[in-house]
Design a protein around this motif. Structure first.
Motif, PDB file in Angstrom:
ATOM      1  N   PHE A 184       0.836  -1.206   0.000  1.00  0.00           N
ATOM      2  CA  PHE A 184       0.000   0.000   0.000  1.00  0.00           C
ATOM      3  C   PHE A 184       0.865   1.249   0.000  1.00  0.00           C
ATOM      4  O   PHE A 184       0.560   2.230  -0.689  1.00  0.00           O
ATOM      5  N   GLU A 185       1.958   1.223   0.783  1.00  0.00           N
ATOM      6  CA  GLU A 185       2.804   2.406   0.924  1.00  0.00           C
ATOM      7  C   GLU A 185       3.623   2.674  -0.329  1.00  0.00           C
ATOM      8  O   GLU A 185       3.724   3.824  -0.792  1.00  0.00           O
ATOM      9  N   LYS A 186       4.223   1.614  -0.885  1.00  0.00           N
ATOM     10  CA  LYS A 186       5.165   1.796  -1.993  1.00  0.00           C
ATOM     11  C   LYS A 186       4.531   1.670  -3.376  1.00  0.00           C
ATOM     12  O   LYS A 186       5.064   2.210  -4.341  1.00  0.00           O
ATOM     13  N   PHE A 187       3.419   0.944  -3.449  1.00  0.00           N
ATOM     14  CA  PHE A 187       2.845   0.683  -4.772  1.00  0.00           C
ATOM     15  C   PHE A 187       1.546   1.459  -4.994  1.00  0.00           C
ATOM     16  O   PHE A 187       1.481   2.342  -5.847  1.00  0.00           O
ATOM     17  N   PHE A 188       0.535   1.135  -4.193  1.00  0.00           N
ATOM     18  CA  PHE A 188      -0.776   1.755  -4.429  1.00  0.00           C
ATOM     19  C   PHE A 188      -0.746   3.270  -4.195  1.00  0.00           C
ATOM     20  O   PHE A 188      -1.253   4.038  -5.019  1.00  0.00           O
ATOM     21  N   LEU A 189      -0.176   3.686  -3.074  1.00  0.00           N
ATOM     22  CA  LEU A 189      -0.097   5.126  -2.803  1.00  0.00           C
ATOM     23  C   LEU A 189       0.793   5.826  -3.815  1.00  0.00           C
ATOM     24  O   LEU A 189       0.539   6.975  -4.192  1.00  0.00           O
ATOM     25  N   HIS A 190       1.835   5.152  -4.253  1.00  0.00           N
ATOM     26  CA  HIS A 190       2.765   5.749  -5.221  1.00  0.00           C
ATOM     27  C   HIS A 190       2.059   6.044  -6.541  1.00  0.00           C
ATOM     28  O   HIS A 190       2.194   7.141  -7.097  1.00  0.00           O
TER      29      HIS A 190
ATOM     30  N   LYS B  96      -5.419   5.336   1.507  1.00  0.00           N
ATOM     31  CA  LYS B  96      -5.010   5.569   2.902  1.00  0.00           C
ATOM     32  C   LYS B  96      -6.077   5.066   3.875  1.00  0.00           C
ATOM     33  O   LYS B  96      -5.755   4.550   4.949  1.00  0.00           O
ATOM     34  N   ALA B  97      -7.351   5.231   3.496  1.00  0.00           N
ATOM     35  CA  ALA B  97      -8.433   4.777   4.367  1.00  0.00           C
ATOM     36  C   ALA B  97      -8.474   3.256   4.486  1.00  0.00           C
ATOM     37  O   ALA B  97      -8.896   2.711   5.516  1.00  0.00           O
ATOM     38  N   LEU B  98      -8.024   2.533   3.447  1.00  0.00           N
ATOM     39  CA  LEU B  98      -8.049   1.066   3.463  1.00  0.00           C
ATOM     40  C   LEU B  98      -6.781   0.455   4.041  1.00  0.00           C
ATOM     41  O   LEU B  98      -6.772  -0.725   4.415  1.00  0.00           O
TER      42      LEU B  98
ATOM     43  N   LYS C  26      -4.860   0.765   6.915  1.00  0.00           N
ATOM     44  CA  LYS C  26      -4.836   0.230   8.275  1.00  0.00           C
ATOM     45  C   LYS C  26      -5.865  -0.873   8.500  1.00  0.00           C
ATOM     46  O   LYS C  26      -5.545  -1.890   9.139  1.00  0.00           O
ATOM     47  N   PRO C  27      -7.112  -0.731   8.027  1.00  0.00           N
ATOM     48  CA  PRO C  27      -8.066  -1.842   8.230  1.00  0.00           C
ATOM     49  C   PRO C  27      -7.597  -3.164   7.644  1.00  0.00           C
ATOM     50  O   PRO C  27      -7.797  -4.218   8.263  1.00  0.00           O
ATOM     51  N   ILE C  28      -6.956  -3.131   6.477  1.00  0.00           N
ATOM     52  CA  ILE C  28      -6.452  -4.373   5.881  1.00  0.00           C
ATOM     53  C   ILE C  28      -5.309  -4.940   6.717  1.00  0.00           C
ATOM     54  O   ILE C  28      -5.222  -6.161   6.931  1.00  0.00           O
ATOM     55  N   PHE C  29      -4.437  -4.076   7.204  1.00  0.00           N
ATOM     56  CA  PHE C  29      -3.331  -4.526   8.070  1.00  0.00           C
ATOM     57  C   PHE C  29      -3.884  -5.194   9.331  1.00  0.00           C
ATOM     58  O   PHE C  29      -3.459  -6.287   9.719  1.00  0.00           O
ATOM     59  N   TYR C  30      -4.857  -4.528   9.984  1.00  0.00           N
ATOM     60  CA  TYR C  30      -5.433  -5.082  11.199  1.00  0.00           C
ATOM     61  C   TYR C  30      -6.174  -6.386  10.910  1.00  0.00           C
ATOM     62  O   TYR C  30      -6.126  -7.329  11.713  1.00  0.00           O
ATOM     63  N   THR C  31      -6.840  -6.469   9.781  1.00  0.00           N
ATOM     64  CA  THR C  31      -7.619  -7.665   9.448  1.00  0.00           C
ATOM     65  C   THR C  31      -6.721  -8.880   9.274  1.00  0.00           C
ATOM     66  O   THR C  31      -6.995  -9.961   9.824  1.00  0.00           O
ATOM     67  N   ILE C  32      -5.638  -8.714   8.506  1.00  0.00           N
ATOM     68  CA  ILE C  32      -4.727  -9.842   8.280  1.00  0.00           C
ATOM     69  C   ILE C  32      -4.083 -10.277   9.591  1.00  0.00           C
ATOM     70  O   ILE C  32      -3.989 -11.491   9.893  1.00  0.00           O
TER      71      ILE C  32
END
Length: 361
Positions: A47-53, A68-70, A72-78
């Motif tokens: 998310f940080e290096k690819f999608f946000l980029h 950005k909204a997705l 943290k929720p994905i990190f917490y979910t996994i």
């Protein structure tokens, strides 16, 4: 309080089918936990290096905010899924552990509800707001916050239902019944407001008129549309007064739009002359008057029609066209003034009703 046993049941089946591969439950739980954390960090890096980029390279701001909204929720979910599976491997069927996991699942559900609310806010602020700003009507600007609030309520409502049913296996049918009763009570108490609101919605989508159009409604009121709102429509009448009409009335009324589909408008002036008048001469005079009147179009050309042998007069109609409906009354005034002057000069009589009363002894 009883947890929904669906998820633990599937996890136990999976663990049972893989028994013996890891040597012990503790090793299996540790591997699952570590793997979930690693996958969570990989997803975070993606998310940080690819999608946000790549989102930053687009001309839109909303995609950056949604990513950005997705994130943290994905990190917490996994991470939580790994912890949940690990707990089920080590403590299968333990009530205390399942309650703790249920609380964590509830927290995860709340995180996703908040994320969806944030995405809803982003879409309405950066996407839909830009779309409605391009329209001429103000109604969609007023409807936008209302639709956003409705979607927010639906997200929270169904999010709570998903948590209650999916995590705690609660009976949600009474909630639906209660919501239906409350909805009926609110609808009954605010039926006028609701009818006006849906009247405004029908006007917005049907678009029988827009701001600046000259319209006439059933009661004969004529005016220029100043604003079409959620509850009412404001028109400025010929006396320069503002008239506020509920949308529920307009939506169920016959509306004549003098501006749409085009502003060119026919103007008809009728006049009667005395019997015995030279019909051709009258038609020639009326035609010359129409052609010499300001705002009357040359194409279509004005013409005079001999309409009727009336009770007291020969009735004629002058048919003319003007560019804009607002010129109608100016033309009528000028034509009638010229008719009076020309008929008086030419000795053409404009009759008035005569009644003969015969008295018998």
């Amino acid at each position: 309080m009883f947890l929904n046993e669906t998820i633990p049941l599937y996890i136990n089946k999976f663990v049972s089918s893989q028994s013996g591969i890891f040597g012990s439950d503790i090793a299996a739980a540790a591997i699952v936990l570590v793997a979930s954390v690693v996958i969570a960090f990989i997803a975070d890096i993606l998310f940080e290096k690819f999608f946000l980029h790549y989102a930053a390279k687009t001309k839109y701001d909303c995609d950056d905010l949604i990513v950005k909204a997705l994130k943290k929720p994905i990190f917490y979910t996994i991470s939580f899924v790994g912890a949940f599976i690990a707990a089920e491997i080590i403590f299968p069927g333990n009530v205390a552990v399942e309650v703790i996991m249920g609380l964590l699942l509830t927290a995860l559900g709340i995180v996703w509800v908040l994320a969806l609310l944030r995405i809803d806010k982003i879409l309405f602020k950066h996407v839909f707001a830009g779309i409605v700003r391009k329209t001429e009507s103000k109604m969609d600007d007023e409807l936008l916050p209302l639709f956003k609030n409705i979607i927010d309520v639906l997200i929270v409502f169904f999010g709570i239902l998903a948590i209650l049913k999916g995590v705690w296996d609660a009976d949600i049918l009474p909630l639906f019944a209660s919501a239906g009763i409350v909805g009926l009570a609110v609808a009954f108490a605010a039926q006028d407001t609701i009818s006006q609101f849906f009247g405004g919605i029908s006007i917005y989508f049907d678009q029988p008129f827009k701001k600046g159009d000259r319209i006439e409604i059933d009661d004969g009121e004529i005016g220029i549309v100043e604003e079409v709102g959620i509850r009412s429509t404001r028109i400025k009448n010929l006396y320069n007064n503002m008239i506020v009409i509920p949308n529920s009335i307009i939506a169920n009324s016959k509306v004549t739009n003098y501006t749409s589909p085009e502003e060119t408008m026919m103007v008809k002036v009728t006049i009667g002359v005395a019997y015995g008048s030279d019909v051709q001469k009258v038609k020639d005079i009326l035609t010359d008057i129409a052609k010499s009147t300001n705002f009357v179009l040359d194409d279509p050309a004005p013409y005079v029609r001999f309409d009727n042998h009336g009770d007291f007069s020969l009735d004629f109609a002058i048919i003319m066209w003007v560019t804009h409906p607002g010129e109608k009354f100016t033309v009528i005034n000028e034509v009638n003034t010229k008719i009076n002057a020309e008929f008086e000069k030419e000795g053409i009589e404009i009759p008035f009703p005569v009644r003969t009363i015969i008295r018998q002894n």
